[in-house]
Write a protein that holds these residues in place. Structure first.
Motif, short mmCIF file in Angstrom:
data_model
loop_
_atom_site.label_atom_id
_atom_site.label_comp_id
_atom_site.label_asym_id
_atom_site.label_seq_id
_atom_site.Cartn_x
_atom_site.Cartn_y
_atom_site.Cartn_z
N ALA A 1 111.34 56.90 70.25
CA ALA A 1 112.05 55.63 70.17
C ALA A 1 111.49 54.63 71.17
N ILE A 2 111.19 55.12 72.40
CA ILE A 2 110.66 54.20 73.41
C ILE A 2 109.24 53.77 73.03
N ALA A 3 108.47 54.70 72.47
CA ALA A 3 107.11 54.37 72.07
C ALA A 3 107.07 53.49 70.82
N GLY A 4 108.22 53.30 70.19
CA GLY A 4 108.28 52.40 69.05
C GLY A 4 108.04 53.08 67.71
N GLU A 5 107.90 54.42 67.72
CA GLU A 5 107.72 55.11 66.45
C GLU A 5 109.09 55.35 65.82
N LYS A 6 109.20 55.07 64.55
CA LYS A 6 110.48 55.31 63.90
C LYS A 6 110.31 56.37 62.82
N SER A 7 109.46 57.38 63.17
CA SER A 7 109.09 58.35 62.16
C SER A 7 110.23 59.26 61.74
N SER A 8 110.98 59.74 62.71
CA SER A 8 112.01 60.72 62.35
C SER A 8 113.39 60.08 62.34
N GLN A 9 114.31 60.80 61.69
CA GLN A 9 115.69 60.32 61.64
C GLN A 9 116.29 60.32 63.04
N ALA A 10 115.96 61.39 63.81
CA ALA A 10 116.49 61.50 65.17
C ALA A 10 116.07 60.30 66.02
N ALA A 11 114.82 59.87 65.87
CA ALA A 11 114.34 58.75 66.67
C ALA A 11 115.12 57.49 66.33
N VAL A 12 115.45 57.30 65.05
CA VAL A 12 116.21 56.12 64.65
C VAL A 12 117.63 56.19 65.23
N LEU B 1 121.85 67.03 68.41
CA LEU B 1 120.45 67.28 68.71
C LEU B 1 120.36 68.14 69.96
N GLY B 2 119.38 69.04 69.99
CA GLY B 2 119.16 69.85 71.19
C GLY B 2 118.47 69.02 72.26
N VAL B 3 118.32 69.63 73.45
CA VAL B 3 117.71 68.92 74.57
C VAL B 3 116.28 68.49 74.23
N ALA B 4 115.48 69.45 73.72
CA ALA B 4 114.07 69.16 73.43
C ALA B 4 113.96 68.10 72.34
N GLU B 5 114.82 68.26 71.34
CA GLU B 5 114.83 67.30 70.22
C GLU B 5 115.18 65.91 70.72
N SER B 6 116.24 65.82 71.55
CA SER B 6 116.67 64.52 72.09
C SER B 6 115.54 63.88 72.88
N LEU B 7 114.90 64.70 73.73
CA LEU B 7 113.84 64.14 74.58
C LEU B 7 112.68 63.62 73.74
N SER B 8 112.28 64.37 72.72
CA SER B 8 111.13 63.92 71.93
C SER B 8 111.52 62.70 71.10
N ALA B 9 112.78 62.68 70.60
CA ALA B 9 113.25 61.52 69.85
C ALA B 9 113.32 60.29 70.75
N ILE C 1 118.74 57.83 67.82
CA ILE C 1 118.76 57.65 69.27
C ILE C 1 118.35 56.24 69.66
N GLY C 2 117.26 55.75 69.05
CA GLY C 2 116.75 54.44 69.45
C GLY C 2 117.68 53.30 69.08
N GLN C 3 118.24 53.35 67.87
CA GLN C 3 119.03 52.22 67.39
C GLN C 3 120.51 52.30 67.76
N ILE C 4 121.05 53.50 67.81
CA ILE C 4 122.50 53.62 67.99
C ILE C 4 122.88 54.17 69.36
N ARG C 5 122.35 55.36 69.68
CA ARG C 5 122.90 56.04 70.85
C ARG C 5 122.38 55.51 72.17
N LEU C 6 121.08 55.13 72.23
CA LEU C 6 120.53 54.70 73.52
C LEU C 6 121.21 53.42 74.04
N PRO C 7 121.29 52.35 73.21
CA PRO C 7 121.96 51.15 73.76
C PRO C 7 123.40 51.44 74.14
N ARG C 8 124.07 52.28 73.33
CA ARG C 8 125.46 52.57 73.62
C ARG C 8 125.61 53.36 74.94
#
Lengths: 361, 258
Positions: A63-74, A51-59, A76-83
């Motif tokens: 993820a923080i806002a609780g929206e799971k609309s995009s694949q990127a958000a899932v 993911l690019g910088v802008a993409e990562s930031l929006s995802a 980042i929110g479920q896998i990469r952020l906790p890790r």
């Protein structure tokens, strides 16, 4: 008098100007504090799906806002952020406990494994793997293996500390030797277990030893944060006693430091911090040894800036190492302990060869 | 009132008696030289005075209170110790080492830097101040460590009781730095700091101390002025050597001629 002739000018400049190292330390801490979010962003952006910088930031925002609309958000929110957060936390704790251990042992080549915590945790984990067999449910989302590692680490440190105690206090030199002895003992008991273990168990033991953050989730992150935050908050408060103890234990006592109490508290904090890290991420080599070394090279041995700078540098280093571990052979994943050792050993050897240039004996 | 008083103190840390029935008193502003052959107990006495070992018998008082009643931080404000050797092997700068002497005080950074400037000057280490301690020569290291213990006791207002303990402070110093350091010790003493120092150079002791105490296999000669203590009989008895005692041509202290 020899000195009085040139005294006027030098006294004024010595009194007014802060030491160049103090300014440098401030700059290094600021730079590291700026680097940490960048490492975090890099870690969130890279992986099997780049993911690019802008993409990562929006995802990340989604993820923080609780929206799971995009694949990127899932992702980042479920896998990469906790890790990523777990990596940063573990890296920071390993580095700062390493710095504290080096100060405590007055030896720049010491690291937390010297007091037996890593070997004990390894043994605890092996025991858990061999005896629990397929039963891996554990407590509060923790595997039996993690619990075994944590308990094993703490028990070993308690044993080492007990062995080093005598009527006249705790001898750091004896603690070092006891640590070596207990580490060897734990190692041979571990080998004995491996001899008895099945192939499947052997593989799990050796994978666990290499260390990895692939088990990261929010539950683990929460436990890590609950244990590691007090460690990260407590250790910098020992900066002044540690500074005095570098002179020697009796010198520190003459400077008003209650050396035995400081030693005991430091050992407890280091054991709890490293025990938790090893339980959650396995043995991750060289962060506790190399990071304090690099930081000391830049800003000197004063623990007041050294300890916070080590937290930040350790967090950055482990984030980068984990990112490398995930991406180098993607989609396969390398154990992060292998990456830190591969990067750390050559660096450490080059430090050893140039140590005289920065005043190490 | 005496700042330091020992009344028939015995020390036997590992069973055998290293010091027997030592008694003396030291007032604020006095400089006591501690002399004696190797193994006579000079360092043991210094360890006793800094609280590292406790007396097995007798009483030891600092500032009118038993030594054991002093809390560790409070004692560090009143007492500084220069050991014979230093094992520091981390690359502190000279300034950082000296500022460690201010650890027990909460006097603030600007005050500490003023004291740093004064002690740098008193030990002729101004030009070394940004160098790394680990890269200094033996004599330079000794001067830096001296500056550190001076900094600990530099301000009279930090403590009513001030006692400086030095174990062979000039062992690595050249002649001019010996004089410089001894004059700095004298200045501290003039401002009310009591000083106990182990010395091997008899003429240095004769010149720069008010009182001398000679230890001999656990027992003591003196304390008294160098003129009273330094007699051919004492040297024969304690050191097993024949010496002649002369007078300094310009000042009133003895010269020991071997």
């Amino acid at each position: 008098m020899r000195a009085s002739g040139r005294a006027g000018v030098s006294t004024i400049s010595a009194a007014v100007l802060p030491a160049p190292r103090t300014l440098r330390a401030r700059r290094v801490i600021l730079a590291l504090a700026a680097l940490l979010p960048l490492c975090l962003l890099l870690s969130l952006g890279s992986g099997a799906v780049n993911l690019g910088v802008a993409e990562s930031l929006s995802a990340l925002y989604q993820a923080i806002a609780g929206e799971k609309s995009s694949q990127a958000a899932v992702i980042i929110g479920q896998i990469r952020l906790p890790r990523a957060l777990l990596a940063a936390l573990v890296g920071g704790v390993l580095a700062v406990t390493g710095a504290a251990t080096q100060g405590l042992f007055r030896n720049p080549l010491a690291d937390p494994s010297l007091i037996g915590v890593t070997a004990g945790a390894s043994l605890g984990a092996s025991l858990a793997i061999v005896s629990a067999g397929t039963f891996t449910a554990g407590l509060l989302g923790f595997s039996v293996v993690s619990l075994g590692a944590f308990v094993g680490g703490l028990l070993t440190v308690a044993l080492v500390y007990r062995l080093a105690q005598s009527g006249s206090g705790t001898s750091v030199a004896t603690m070092l030797l006891a640590g070596i002895a207990v580490t060897a003992l734990a190692g041979s008991v571990g080998s004995l277990l491996e001899y008895q273990a099945s192939n499947e168990m052997l593989r799990r033991i050796s994978l666990w030893r290499m260390g990895g953050l692939d088990g990261a989730n929010y539950q683990r992150l929460l436990v890590a944060a609950l244990v590691c935050t007090p460690v990260l908050a407590a250790l910098p408060r020992f900066a002044i006693p540690l500074n005095a103890m570098l002179l020697g234990e009796s010198e520190a006592r003459h400077l008003g430091i209650d050396v035995d109490r400081v030693k005991w508290s430091l050992i407890v904090w280091v054991a709890v911090g490293v025990g938790t890290c090893v339980a959650l991420a396995g043995t991750i080599a060289f962060v506790g040894l190399v990071v304090p070394h690099i930081v000391r090279l830049m800003i000197g041995p004063d623990h007041r800036p050294l300890l916070p700078a080590c937290v930040l540098a350790g967090a950055c280093l482990l984030l980068l190492a984990d990112t490398l571990a995930r991406t180098l052979m993607a989609p396969a994943e390398l154990p992060v302990g292998v990456v830190t050792a591969l990067v750390g050993v050559p660096f450490f050897v080059s430090l050893l060869r140039r140590r005289h240039q920065y005043g190490m004996q | 009132m005496s700042l330091l008083s020992l009344d028939s103190v015995c020390v036997s840390p590992w069973g055998s008696e290293l010091l027997a029935n030592i008694s003396f008193e030291l007032r604020a502003g006095e400089v006591l030289g501690l002399l004696g052959p190797n193994g006579a107990g000079k360092t043991t006495l210094l360890n006793l005075l800094c609280g590292a070992i406790s007396p097995s018998a007798g009483s030891l008082q600092l500032g009118g209170r038993p030594m054991a009643e002093w809390r560790i931080r409070e004692r560090a404000r009143a007492q500084a110790v220069l050991p014979q050797q230093s094992s520091l092997n981390f690359p502190y700068t000279v300034e950082e080492v000296i500022l460690l002497g201010r650890t027990p005080h909460a006097s603030g950074a600007s005050c500490d830097r003023e004291i740093l400037g004064a002690t740098l000057e008193a030990t002729d280490t101004v030009e070394l101040r940004h160098r790394l301690y680990t890269q200094l020569s033996g004599g330079e290291k000794q001067r830096v460590q001296l500056a550190r213990v001076f900094a600990q006791l530099w301000r009279p207002q930090d403590s009513d009781v001030r006692l400086l303990l030095l174990d062979e402070p000039t062992s690595a110093l050249d002649l001019s730095h010996q004089q410089l350091v001894m004059n700095a010790v004298g200045t501290l003493a003039e401002q009310g700091c009591a000083v106990v120092m182990v010395l091997h150079d008899l003429n240095l002791a004769a010149r720069y101390t008010d009182l001398c105490l000679v230890l001999d296999r656990g027992g003591q000669h003196g304390p008294g002025t160098p003129g009273d203590v330094f007699t051919p009989e004492m040297f024969r008895e304690v050191f097993d050597v024949e010496v002649k005692i002369g007078r300094h041509p310009d000042a009133d202290f003895p010269l020991v001629i071997q």
